[in-house]
Design an enzyme around this catalytic site. Structure first.
Site, mmCIF file in Angstrom:
data_model
loop_
_atom_site.group_PDB
_atom_site.id
_atom_site.type_symbol
_atom_site.label_atom_id
_atom_site.label_comp_id
_atom_site.label_asym_id
_atom_site.label_seq_id
_atom_site.Cartn_x
_atom_site.Cartn_y
_atom_site.Cartn_z
ATOM 1 N N ARG A 126 -21.004 -36.257 65.088
ATOM 2 C CA ARG A 126 -19.813 -36.307 65.927
ATOM 3 C C ARG A 126 -18.825 -37.340 65.393
ATOM 4 O O ARG A 126 -19.213 -38.424 64.940
ATOM 5 C CB ARG A 126 -20.217 -36.689 67.350
ATOM 6 C CG ARG A 126 -19.091 -36.704 68.381
ATOM 7 C CD ARG A 126 -18.518 -35.335 68.601
ATOM 8 N NE ARG A 126 -17.831 -35.223 69.895
ATOM 9 C CZ ARG A 126 -17.033 -34.219 70.220
ATOM 10 N NH1 ARG A 126 -16.821 -33.253 69.350
ATOM 11 N NH2 ARG A 126 -16.466 -34.158 71.400
ATOM 12 N N THR A 428 -13.893 -24.558 67.417
ATOM 13 C CA THR A 428 -15.288 -24.752 67.013
ATOM 14 C C THR A 428 -15.806 -23.479 66.361
ATOM 15 O O THR A 428 -15.292 -22.387 66.588
ATOM 16 C CB THR A 428 -16.149 -25.085 68.257
ATOM 17 O OG1 THR A 428 -15.506 -26.100 69.014
ATOM 18 C CG2 THR A 428 -17.539 -25.562 67.885
ATOM 19 N N THR A 446 -16.911 -28.458 64.259
ATOM 20 C CA THR A 446 -15.630 -28.390 64.949
ATOM 21 C C THR A 446 -14.603 -29.309 64.325
ATOM 22 O O THR A 446 -14.948 -30.248 63.595
ATOM 23 C CB THR A 446 -15.831 -28.793 66.433
ATOM 24 O OG1 THR A 446 -14.609 -28.638 67.153
ATOM 25 C CG2 THR A 446 -16.289 -30.237 66.553
ATOM 26 N N ASP A 470 -11.064 -35.474 73.240
ATOM 27 C CA ASP A 470 -12.203 -35.080 74.069
ATOM 28 C C ASP A 470 -12.624 -36.193 75.016
ATOM 29 O O ASP A 470 -13.431 -35.973 75.919
ATOM 30 C CB ASP A 470 -13.395 -34.682 73.185
ATOM 31 C CG ASP A 470 -13.529 -33.183 73.042
ATOM 32 O OD1 ASP A 470 -12.676 -32.445 73.559
ATOM 33 O OD2 ASP A 470 -14.502 -32.731 72.402
ATOM 34 N N SER A 494 -19.219 -34.146 73.945
ATOM 35 C CA SER A 494 -19.039 -32.792 73.414
ATOM 36 C C SER A 494 -19.759 -31.790 74.306
ATOM 37 O O SER A 494 -20.653 -32.140 75.082
ATOM 38 C CB SER A 494 -19.609 -32.723 71.988
ATOM 39 O OG SER A 494 -19.674 -31.384 71.536
ATOM 40 N N SER A 495 -19.374 -30.529 74.162
ATOM 41 C CA SER A 495 -20.056 -29.424 74.835
ATOM 42 C C SER A 495 -20.886 -28.587 73.877
ATOM 43 O O SER A 495 -21.507 -27.602 74.297
ATOM 44 C CB SER A 495 -19.033 -28.514 75.521
ATOM 45 O OG SER A 495 -18.258 -29.229 76.453
#
Length: 617
Positions: A126, A428, A446, A470, A494-495
Site C-alpha cells: 500500500r 483498481t 491500484t 483514500d 483500502s477496500s
C-alpha cells in the site's frame, strides 16, 4: 450439483506451444513523436489465444481483465515459472495495458498460498503518506475539508508508491526468476504497443479534460489531443524506459535512485497547462528510502467449513468480507433457513444487510492504526450479536446502521452510534494465478481513482497515484475516533480484498476484484453465489450484483433494479440506486487433481481473460 464447464477453444498451436506473445500488423499508427503516445514502429503485441471468460485444464491458470496480461502470465508458467513469478509479470503488463488502474506509481496487496509450506501469507504494498502529513493536512484553517476533486488531481494526493517494492519482495521470497526477467514482457508490450479496446478508449475519454491539465499526461495518453481510437495501436516507449530502468538497476532506482528523484520532483512540482494551478505534493526522497512492503499474516475466518484468508490492515477487505460471511451464517441460525434455500430476493436482502452491517463496523474500527480489534471483528460471537441487534428477515434496517462494540462480551444489547460512510475509490485491477505445484496468488493493485492523480512522470510514462485521498479528510462522526485520518507515514485504508479459500489445508478457490469499496461486496457475493447458490464460478462472477455499504442507497445493477427482485427489495425498505456495473472479478478454481478452472467477467469491462496452460487436460 455444480457443473464443471469444459470450454472447447480453438487456438491452434499458439496457446499450447508458444513461449512469446504473438505479433502482427494492425494498420497504420498515428505518429506523435518518439517518446509517448502512438508511434509508428514494430507490430503490436497480441495474445496467442482468443479472449474467453472461462477455461479448464492443467498446468496452471491465470485470470485477469486483460488478454495480453493473462497471456504473459501463462507464458511464464509454461516456461517453468511459478505463481509468484507469473503474478508479477502479469501485474507489470497490466501497468501497460491498464495504466489508469495500476502501474509503477501505485500500490496493492498480494495474498499468496505457498504449497511448500502450506501457509498463506500476504504482502502489503500500500502507498504511504509523507512523514510531513498530519490529521489536518486535508483541512482548511477553519477545520473544513478541502475540496476532494481538487486534491485528487494534485501532487498532494500522491503517496509513496508500493508496487515495485511488492514485486521485489514477492520474487525474492517466493519466486524462481529474477525480477528483471519478469519485467521484460511488460517492457516489450510498452515498446511495441497493444490494440486499444473500448474500455481503454472510454477511460481515456472520461479523463481527457483532467489529463489535459498536465502537458506530459496529455502528450502520452492523449495523442493528437484525444483518446486513442478503438482498434488503433497504443505505444508507450517512455514506460518501456521505466521498466528498463527497474530491470537494470533494481527497485532501488525508485526508492533510492534516479527514478525516485523523478517521482519526487514530479509530485512536488507538477507541471501544468497555462492557467492551471494545483496543490504541490509533500513526498520526499527520504519518504521513498524508508518505504517497505512488509509480509503479514492474513485475516482468517471459516465459512461453510472452509478457511477463508484475506488481506489485513491497512486493507479492510479481509476483515469486512469475513464479517459479512459470519453474519450470513448468523442469519441462517436465527431464521432456521440456510442461504442456499431462500428465494433470490431473500438472498439479496440478507446479503445487503450483512454487508451494510460489516461496513458500519469497518468504518469505525479499521485503519492503519494500533490495536485494530481484528480478531473480535472476525469472531462468530460478534457476528451473532450484530445479527441479534439488527437483522429482520422482512425489513431492511435504516441506514446508516450503527457500529458495534467488538469487545469480546456479546449478548443482544443496544448498538452505539452511526457514522456516515466515507467516499469510495475505483481505479483498481485484479489478477489470480495458480501453478502446477499448487502455489496460488490473488493480487489486487491500484493507483486509486481511474487515472490516479492525472500526473505523469516525465520521461517514464507512468501515472502517479492519488491514494492519499483514500484517507478521510475529517472525522466521519463528531466525538467518535476515526481510524482513517491522515498522519505521518500512515497508509490509507483500502477496500482491496484478494482472497484465497482452503479446504482441509488445500487451496480450492482464489478470487478478487477491482471496484473501490464495491470490491468487498463483489468478492463476498461471488463467494456466496458459488458456495451457497451453487453457481459455476464463471456464473457467480457474471451474476447481477448488489452493493450495500451502509450509505443511504444500495447500488444495484440494472438486472436487479428493473426486475422482480428490485421491486421486492424496495418494498422491504431498500433504497436501490441503479449503476451500470459493479466490480470486475477474476477467480481460479482448483480441483486438486492437477486441473484448474480459470474464470473472469463475461461482459463487465468488456469481458475478462481466463486461460490455463493446457486447455481441456
Amino acid at each position: 450439483m455444480r457443473r464443471t464447464r469444459l470450454y472447447a477453444v480453438v487456438v491452434g498451436t499458439a496457446l499450447v506451444a508458444s513461449t512469446a506473445l504473438a505479433a502482427g500488423p494492425i494498420g497504420a499508427a498515428v505518429a506523435s513523436g518518439p517518446s509517448g503516445g502512438q508511434t509508428a514502429g514494430a507490430p503490436p503485441v497480441r495474445p496467442g489465444a482468443p479472449k474467453v471468460p472461462v477455461m479448464t485444464g492443467g498446468g496452471g491458470a491465470v485470470s485477469s481483465v486483460d488478454d495480453v496480461a493473462t497471456q504473459v502470465g501463462i507464458n511464464v508458467l509454461r516456461k517453468g515459472g511459478n505463481a509468484a513469478d507469473a503474478a508479477v509479470a502479469a501485474a507489470a503488463t497490466l501497468g501497460v495495458t491498464e495504466p489508469y488502474s495500476s502501474g509503477i506509481g501505485g500500490g496493492g496487496f498480494l495474498v499468496y498460498y505457498n504449497a511448500g509450506t502450506g501457509r498463506v501469507q500476504t504482502i502489503d504494498g500500500r502507498e504511504a503518506a509523507p512523514s510531513s502529513f498530519t490529521p489536518t493536512t486535508f483541512t482548511s484553517p477553519d477545520g473544513k475539508a478541502l475540496d476532494f476533486a481538487t486534491i485528487v488531481s494534485s501532487g498532494l494526493s500522491v503517496g509513496v508508491p508500493g508496487t515495485p517494492a511488492l514485486w521485489n519482495e514477492a520474487t525474492r521470497r517466493w519466486g524462481t526468476q529474477r525480477l528483471s526477467t519478469l519485467l521484460e514482457p511488460a517492457e516489450e508490450v510498452a515498446r511495441r504497443g497493444f490494440v486499444v479496446d473500448a474500455t481503454f478508449n472510454q477511460q481515456t475519454a472520461d479523463n481527457a479534460a483532467r489529463f489535459a491539465k498536465f502537458p506530459e499526461t496529455a502528450r502520452v495518453f492523449l495523442p493528437g489531443g484525444k483518446a486513442p481510437d478503438v482498434g488503433s495501436v497504443f505505444r508507450n516507449p517512455d514506460l518501456a524506459r521505466a521498466y528498463r530502468e527497474l530491470s537494470t538497476n533494481g527497485v532501488k532506482s525508485l526508492y533510492q535512485g534516479p527514478l525516485g528523484a523523478a517521482v519526487v520532483d514530479t509530485a512536488r512540482h507538477p507541471a501544468t497547462a497555462a492557467g492551471v494551478s494545483v496543490y504541490p505534493g509533500q513526498i520526499t526522497r527520504a519518504d521513498l528510502a524508508r518505504y517497505e512492503a512488509p509480509v503479514k499474516a492474513p485475516t482468517h475466518t471459516t465459512y461453510r467449513g472452509l478457511d477463508v484468508y484475506g488481506m489485513p490492515v491497512p486493507s479492510s477487505g479481509g476483515i469486512t468480507v469475513g464479517e459479512s460471511l459470519n453474519l450470513l451464517e448468523s442469519y441462517d441460525q436465527r431464521t432456521g433457513t440456510s442461504l442456499s434455500k431462500v428465494s433470490g430476493t431473500q438472498y439479496l436482502h440478507r446479503f445487503a444487510e450483512a454487508s451494510a452491517t460489516a461496513f458500519a463496523d469497518r468504518n469505525r474500527w479499521i485503519g492503519d492504526v494500533k490495536r485494530v480489534p481484528a480478531t473480535e471483528l472476525l469472531s462468530q460471537g460478534f457476528a451473532d450479536e450484530r445479527a441479534c441487534q439488527l437483522f429482520d428477515s422482512a425489513t431492511a434496517h435504516a441506514r446508516p446502521i450503527p457500529f458495534g462494540q467488538p469487545d469480546g462480551s456479546y449478548s443482544c444489547g443496544s448498538t452505539v452510534a452511526a457514522q456516515l460512510p466515507p467516499r469510495d475509490d475505483h481505479g483498481t485491477t485484479n489478477l489470480t494465478v495458480a501453478d502446477r505445484w499448487g502455489n496460488v496468488a490473488s493480487y489486487t493493485l491500484t493507483i486509486e481513482q481511474t487515472g490516479g492523480s492525472g500526473i505523469t512522470v516525465p520521461g517514464y510514462g507512468f501515472l502517479l497515484n492519488n491514494e492519499l485521498t483514500d484517507f478521510n479528510f475529517t472525522p466521519t462522526a463528531a466525538g467518535v475516533p476515526d481510524p482513517n485520518l491522515p498522519d505521518a507515514s500512515k497508509r490509507p485504508r483500502s477496500s482491496m480484498a484478494p482472497t484465497i479459500v482452503l479446504d482441509s489445508g488445500k487451496p480450492v478457490l482464489a478470487l478478487g476484484s477491482p471496484g473501490g469499496a464495491t470490491i468487498i461486496t463483489t468478492v463476498a457475493q461471488v463467494l456466496t453465489g458459488y458456495l451457497d447458490r451453487h453457481q459455476d464460478i464463471v456464473d457467480a462472477i457474471a451474476a447481477a450484483r448488489l452493493s450495500s455499504r451502509n450509505g443511504p442507497t444500495t447500488d444495484a445493477e440494472p438486472a436487479i433494479v428493473n426486475g422482480p427482485d428490485g421491486a421486492a427489495l424496495t418494498a422491504m425498505g431498500h433504497h436501490l440506486k441503479s449503476v451500470p456495473e459493479i466490480g470486475a472479478a477474476t477467480a481460479i478454481r482448483l480441483f486438486g487433481n492437477g486441473l484448474f478452472e480459470a474464470a473472469a467477467e463475461t461482459t463487465r469491462r468488456g469481458g475478462g481473460s481466463a486461460q490455463v496452460v493446457n486447455p481441456g487436460r
